[in-house]
Design a protein around this motif. Sequence first.
Motif, short mmCIF file in Angstrom:
data_model
loop_
_atom_site.label_atom_id
_atom_site.label_comp_id
_atom_site.label_asym_id
_atom_site.label_seq_id
_atom_site.Cartn_x
_atom_site.Cartn_y
_atom_site.Cartn_z
N SER A 3 0.84 -1.19 0.00
CA SER A 3 0.00 0.00 0.00
C SER A 3 0.88 1.25 0.00
CB SER A 3 -0.91 0.01 1.24
OG SER A 3 -1.60 1.23 1.34
N ALA A 4 0.58 2.19 -0.91
CA ALA A 4 1.40 3.39 -1.06
C ALA A 4 1.18 4.38 0.08
CB ALA A 4 1.09 4.06 -2.39
N ASP A 5 0.08 4.24 0.85
CA ASP A 5 -0.18 5.22 1.90
C ASP A 5 0.45 4.83 3.23
OD1 ASP A 5 -1.79 3.08 2.46
OD2 ASP A 5 -3.62 4.24 2.79
N ARG A 6 1.20 3.74 3.27
CA ARG A 6 1.87 3.32 4.49
C ARG A 6 3.36 3.61 4.39
NH1 ARG A 6 -0.84 -2.66 4.34
NH2 ARG A 6 -2.73 -2.25 5.55
N PRO A 7 3.99 3.96 5.52
CA PRO A 7 5.44 4.15 5.48
C PRO A 7 6.17 2.83 5.26
CG PRO A 7 4.61 4.31 7.73
CD PRO A 7 3.41 4.24 6.83
N THR A 8 7.36 2.91 4.71
CA THR A 8 8.21 1.74 4.55
C THR A 8 8.86 1.42 5.89
OG1 THR A 8 8.68 2.24 2.24
CG2 THR A 8 10.25 0.81 3.38
N VAL A 9 8.89 0.15 6.24
CA VAL A 9 9.51 -0.30 7.48
C VAL A 9 10.95 -0.68 7.20
CG1 VAL A 9 9.48 -2.06 9.29
CG2 VAL A 9 7.33 -1.06 8.49
N VAL A 10 11.89 0.00 7.84
CA VAL A 10 13.32 -0.26 7.68
C VAL A 10 13.80 -1.03 8.91
CG1 VAL A 10 15.62 0.75 7.45
CG2 VAL A 10 13.66 1.76 6.23
N LEU A 11 14.34 -2.23 8.69
CA LEU A 11 14.68 -3.16 9.77
C LEU A 11 16.19 -3.24 9.95
CD1 LEU A 11 12.19 -5.72 8.35
CD2 LEU A 11 11.88 -4.69 10.59
N VAL A 12 16.64 -3.06 11.19
CA VAL A 12 18.07 -3.07 11.50
C VAL A 12 18.34 -4.15 12.55
CG1 VAL A 12 20.04 -1.72 12.29
CG2 VAL A 12 18.19 -0.60 11.01
N HIS A 13 19.19 -5.09 12.22
CA HIS A 13 19.48 -6.22 13.11
C HIS A 13 20.42 -5.82 14.23
CE1 HIS A 13 23.60 -6.89 11.64
NE2 HIS A 13 23.13 -6.66 10.41
N GLY A 14 20.67 -6.76 15.14
CA GLY A 14 21.52 -6.51 16.28
C GLY A 14 22.87 -7.19 16.19
N PHE A 15 23.55 -7.24 17.31
CA PHE A 15 24.91 -7.76 17.47
C PHE A 15 25.09 -9.13 16.81
CE2 PHE A 15 27.70 -10.10 20.66
CZ PHE A 15 28.90 -9.61 20.18
N LEU A 16 26.02 -9.23 15.90
CA LEU A 16 26.44 -10.45 15.19
C LEU A 16 25.47 -10.93 14.13
CD1 LEU A 16 28.00 -12.70 18.00
CD2 LEU A 16 29.16 -11.04 16.53
N ASP A 17 24.24 -10.43 14.09
CA ASP A 17 23.22 -10.99 13.21
C ASP A 17 23.33 -10.45 11.79
OD1 ASP A 17 22.33 -12.45 15.37
OD2 ASP A 17 20.73 -11.06 15.87
N ASP A 18 22.30 -10.68 10.99
CA ASP A 18 22.26 -10.20 9.61
C ASP A 18 20.85 -9.82 9.23
OD1 ASP A 18 21.00 -12.65 9.34
OD2 ASP A 18 22.48 -13.51 7.96
N ALA A 19 20.69 -9.24 8.05
CA ALA A 19 19.38 -8.81 7.60
C ALA A 19 18.41 -9.97 7.45
CB ALA A 19 19.51 -8.06 6.26
N ALA A 20 18.94 -11.16 7.14
CA ALA A 20 18.08 -12.32 6.89
C ALA A 20 17.31 -12.77 8.12
CB ALA A 20 18.92 -13.48 6.35
N ILE A 21 17.74 -12.35 9.30
CA ILE A 21 17.02 -12.77 10.51
C ILE A 21 15.61 -12.19 10.54
CG2 ILE A 21 17.73 -10.85 12.01
CD1 ILE A 21 18.14 -12.97 14.24
#
Length: 387
Positions: A3-21
Amino acid sequence: MVSADRPTVVLVHGFLDDAAIWRPVRTILDRRGIATEAIDLAGMSGLPAEGGPYTLRRYTDDVVALVDRVAGPVVLVGQSMGAQVVELAARERADRVRGLVLVTPVPLGGTKLPGEAIAPFKLLGGDSAAQRQARLGLSVSFPVGELDRLAEVGAKIDPAAVPQFVDGWNDGAPEGAEPSTFAGPVLILRGAGDGFCTAELVDAGVTARFDGAEVHAIEGAGHWAHAERPEAVAGHLTGFVEALAGGRGNTADGVEAQGWTTAFEKKTASAFGEAFAPGVRLRATTLYRPVEGAEAVQQVMAAASSIYESLTFTQQATEGRREYLEWEATAFGGTSISGVTVLAKDDEGRIAEIAIHHRPLQAALTFSAALGEKLAGVVDAEHFYSA
């Protein structure tokens, strides 16, 4: 469909992890039409060969660069050390960041643990067995497959880089000593069984720095709530994003706007279908026998939503994969109807079982007859009461 009226959610992982989590959470959000982006932080499991410096300042710059590449407003979501990073990034892009979600957050001011306490963390680089044990020790229900994957990719991390990661989250940033300057809505999700970012640490070091932050404990989860209970975390994120987009019209305070609740506002079969598993099964006091299969259940729920003149979800509770929603409604010229809906979800967070309990009996019978009329030729008439 996003949906274009919703903000994009930007996800940032923690210590040692990766985006795939974040993949299980992203899968659920994508199904609900919420766009997501996830970043790999330099030197950690997703980018082990990326050079330093490995500091909160460098990671903040990387997240800000990602925000600048995303069109429109964003919601920043950070877990553990990632929570420190997203708060700093929100300071840099206050005009773009609509909200902050901090998952099992490390305080921006750092944990300030003594050297002997953080020494074991600094030895985790390149040691998959030790990383595995560290995650098990601070989690409640870490998925075995994800635990194995992270141990494999984490073994590639340069041991010399890990002390820099640790110093980053332990020392924190000077900004953490003062109340946060972020003026937007803030949601804090902590693992009820988190032995690292405890309720006391989060209350004192995180919640107290924000004005009016909303805090929820995720039951059955420790420090990696997004991996242990992705459906619960995704549910909170959905409600947060829907609130920012103005989609909380039928939920009372304390009830999350989500796929199920917003579908009642849209009143279409496709809106309900976004939340259903293919073999979803619906039982209700308005049905003589269950309705099975996503397509048939979609039709029934769309017809039901069109009968209500008003509907408000008033209370919510979650136990494992079951969600309980109390509601109050009117139909048939102001007749009051109330009840409880129980949603049971599968491993991917999709609704697999629905049980809807209506009261009073006469209203339930009238509702069943109205459903039968609306769905004539679409759903077998034997499912419904006929006056």
